[in-house]
Design a protein around this motif. Sequence first.
Motif, PDB file in Angstrom:
ATOM      1  N   HIS A  12       0.915  -1.038   0.098  1.00 26.60           N
ATOM      2  CA  HIS A  12       0.083   0.049   0.070  1.00 26.60           C
ATOM      3  C   HIS A  12       0.873   1.137  -0.054  1.00 26.60           C
ATOM      4  N   HIS A  20      -4.070  11.947   4.619  1.00 23.46           N
ATOM      5  CA  HIS A  20      -5.371  12.026   5.268  1.00 23.46           C
ATOM      6  C   HIS A  20      -5.035  12.981   6.409  1.00 23.46           C
ATOM      7  N   PHE A  21      -3.779  13.043   6.977  1.00 24.27           N
ATOM      8  CA  PHE A  21      -3.700  14.108   8.187  1.00 24.27           C
ATOM      9  C   PHE A  21      -3.778  15.390   7.826  1.00 24.27           C
TER      10      PHE A  21
ATOM     11  N   VAL B  23     -11.016  10.499   9.116  1.00 22.58           N
ATOM     12  CA  VAL B  23      -9.695   9.596   9.410  1.00 22.58           C
ATOM     13  C   VAL B  23      -8.776  10.778  10.302  1.00 22.58           C
ATOM     14  N   ALA B  24      -8.564  11.698   9.699  1.00 17.25           N
ATOM     15  CA  ALA B  24      -7.491  12.755  10.416  1.00 17.25           C
ATOM     16  C   ALA B  24      -8.112  13.323  11.548  1.00 17.25           C
ATOM     17  N   THR B  27      -8.152  11.081  14.399  1.00 13.18           N
ATOM     18  CA  THR B  27      -6.863  10.409  15.115  1.00 13.18           C
ATOM     19  C   THR B  27      -6.438  11.712  15.706  1.00 13.18           C
ATOM     20  N   MET B 131      -7.290   2.571  11.917  1.00  9.13           N
ATOM     21  CA  MET B 131      -6.040   2.344  11.134  1.00  9.13           C
ATOM     22  C   MET B 131      -6.227   0.741  10.398  1.00  9.13           C
ATOM     23  N   GLY B 134      -8.843   1.521   7.736  1.00  9.37           N
ATOM     24  CA  GLY B 134      -8.142   2.078   6.535  1.00  9.37           C
ATOM     25  C   GLY B 134      -7.194   1.359   5.707  1.00  9.37           C
ATOM     26  N   TYR B 135      -6.425   0.645   6.492  1.00  2.00           N
ATOM     27  CA  TYR B 135      -5.517  -0.223   5.629  1.00  2.00           C
ATOM     28  C   TYR B 135      -6.393  -1.165   4.695  1.00  2.00           C
ATOM     29  N   GLY B 138      -7.414   0.900   1.862  1.00  3.09           N
ATOM     30  CA  GLY B 138      -6.306   1.202   0.968  1.00  3.09           C
ATOM     31  C   GLY B 138      -5.883   0.137   0.077  1.00  3.09           C
TER      32      GLY B 138
END
Lengths: 158, 175
Positions: A12, A20-21, B23-24, B27, B131, B134-135, B138
């Motif tokens: 990946h 994303h961050f 997601v961001a 986190t 996470m 999300g993996y 992806g």
Amino acid sequence: MKELLQGRPFGHPLHPFLIHFPIGLFVMSLLLDLMVRFGTPSNALVQGAYYTLLGGVVTGIIAALVGLADFVDIPSGTTAKQIATGHMALNVLMLIAFGASLYLRTETLGGTTVPNLPFMLSLAGIALMGISGYLGGMLVYHHAIGVGRHRENEEARP
Amino acid sequence: MKAFLQGRWFGHPLHPMIVHVPVALWTAALVFDLLTFNGIGGNALVQTAFYAIVIGLIVAVLAILTGLAEYWDILPDQPAHRIGAYHMGLNVVVFALWSVSVALRVDTFREAQTVGVVPLAISILASILLMISGYLGGRMIFDRGIGVQRHAKEDGRERMAQRGVPTQAPEGERA
């Protein structure tokens, strides 16, 4: 090193994960700006906007460096390379805009609203990010950059 | 409607674009929680964490709708179908956990100087699950080619197949 930055061991790519961050944090920072400017003035939210912006710039720089590892492997002269070059240039401008916005906020961090100039810079940053993100999406979804890459061996790489 | 949610009009799948935000933000909420739990940041970051979770939840609703439209077009016999099912299941749990977290925070976030132990634990658990999920998301794109070439102007699927690059058929090929 390049292989690792490209995320091959994870199956990946790393760049699309890392971004994303900054994207989320920049969006949130702008939302908090809007809340203090058009809603209730609040020092808590001014600080929140500052720290989310700071987090965005830091994670954005990391994402940029990792993105370079993807960039160097796109063959020259292709449409994908042109798009990637535009994507990179816009992102550099975007990071400058957000970085300047961050810097200009330090003096008013104790206040209850965000001044015009840093707010405008954040707006500009978000606009640049929107265009740049779209180009990044084109790279993945139209040109399949990074897709299936971890399964390719060295010789078969385009 | 399905084509709209998949991002056909946009020329780019919508779901992977929208998910950046939750997601961001979730986190980031974990990071803010860890800071306030250790006495750093005080009420400003307690409030920031709260709004990060709330905005994340609102945007996640859009992510769910567009995600369902993506899931619909992955055939049951494709490997991505099972990955998609796990991705969806995990995300339902993640969404529920952050919702509970908001409920636990709503009465105290305006005054509190630090996050409670239970909301902090929820933030940690939800972030770990996110996470993993999300993996998987992806992997569906970068290993299985979901959304790749689906809306592309130039059809490069054959050329890409020769290079071993997975793609997804344009809409309509499902039936």
